[in-house]
Write an enzyme that holds these catalytic residues in place. Structure first.
Site, PDB file in Angstrom:
ATOM      1  N   ASP A   7       0.707  -1.106  -0.148  1.00 19.38           N
ATOM      2  CA  ASP A   7       0.052  -0.052  -0.033  1.00 19.38           C
ATOM      3  C   ASP A   7       0.978   1.041  -0.116  1.00 19.38           C
ATOM      4  O   ASP A   7       1.193   1.832   1.198  1.00 19.38           O
ATOM      5  CB  ASP A   7      -0.986   0.034   1.253  1.00 19.38           C
ATOM      6  N   HIS A  11       3.030  10.343  -1.973  1.00 26.64           N
ATOM      7  CA  HIS A  11       2.594  12.112  -1.850  1.00 26.64           C
ATOM      8  C   HIS A  11       3.668  12.833  -1.980  1.00 26.64           C
ATOM      9  O   HIS A  11       4.847  12.519  -1.695  1.00 26.64           O
ATOM     10  CB  HIS A  11       2.047  12.298  -0.444  1.00 26.64           C
ATOM     11  N   ALA A  23       0.122  10.844   5.651  1.00 20.97           N
ATOM     12  CA  ALA A  23       0.950   9.670   6.169  1.00 20.97           C
ATOM     13  C   ALA A  23       1.253   8.545   5.268  1.00 20.97           C
ATOM     14  O   ALA A  23       0.818   8.604   3.950  1.00 20.97           O
ATOM     15  CB  ALA A  23      -0.295   8.956   6.980  1.00 20.97           C
TER      16      ALA A  23
END
Length: 104
Positions: A7, A11, A23
C-alpha cells in the site's frame, strides 16, 4: 499464512513535509528488494518467494503467477527523490544503500 500486500503512498514532497503532512511511505519502486533485506536480516530468506508469490494466491484460491522475477545480491543507492508528475516524492530509505536489486 501471511502474504505480501503493498500500500504505497506516493505523496509529493509539498504535501508530505508540512505541519499536517500525509501519512504513509512510498516504497513501490523497490518493495521486493526491501522485503528481501528484511527476510535476510530475519534469517528467513528461504520463505521470501512463498510470502511474495504463493501464499496470496493460495488464500484467494487462484493460480499462482507463472512469471518469474529475479533478485540478486547487489548494493545500490536509493534515489534521494523520484519524479511524481511535475513534483517529486521521497522514497522509503531515500539516499540509503539497499542490498538487493531486481533484474530487468
Amino acid at each position: 499464512r501471511l502474504f505480501l500486500g503493498t500500500d504505497s503512498a506516493p505523496h509529493a514532497i509539498g504535501r508530505k513535509e508540512t505541519g499536517c503532512g500525509c501519512a504513509g511511505i512510498f516504497n513501490a519502486n523497490a518493495a521486493l528488494e526491501l522485503y528481501a533485506e528484511a527476510f535476510e536480516e530475519a534469517g528467513a530468506l528461504e520463505h521470501l518467494e512463498a510470502f511474495c508469490s504463493l501464499h496470496g494466491p493460495a488464500f484467494y484460491g487462484v493460480p499462482a503467477n507463472d512469471e518469474v522475477v529475479t533478485l540478486r545480491r547487489e548494493t545500490w543507492k536509493m534515489a534521494h527523490s523520484l519524479p511524481l508528475g511535475n513534483e517529486e516524492v521521497v522514497p522509503f530509505r531515500a539516499a540509503q544503500l539497499i542490498n538487493w536489486r531486481m533484474d530487468g
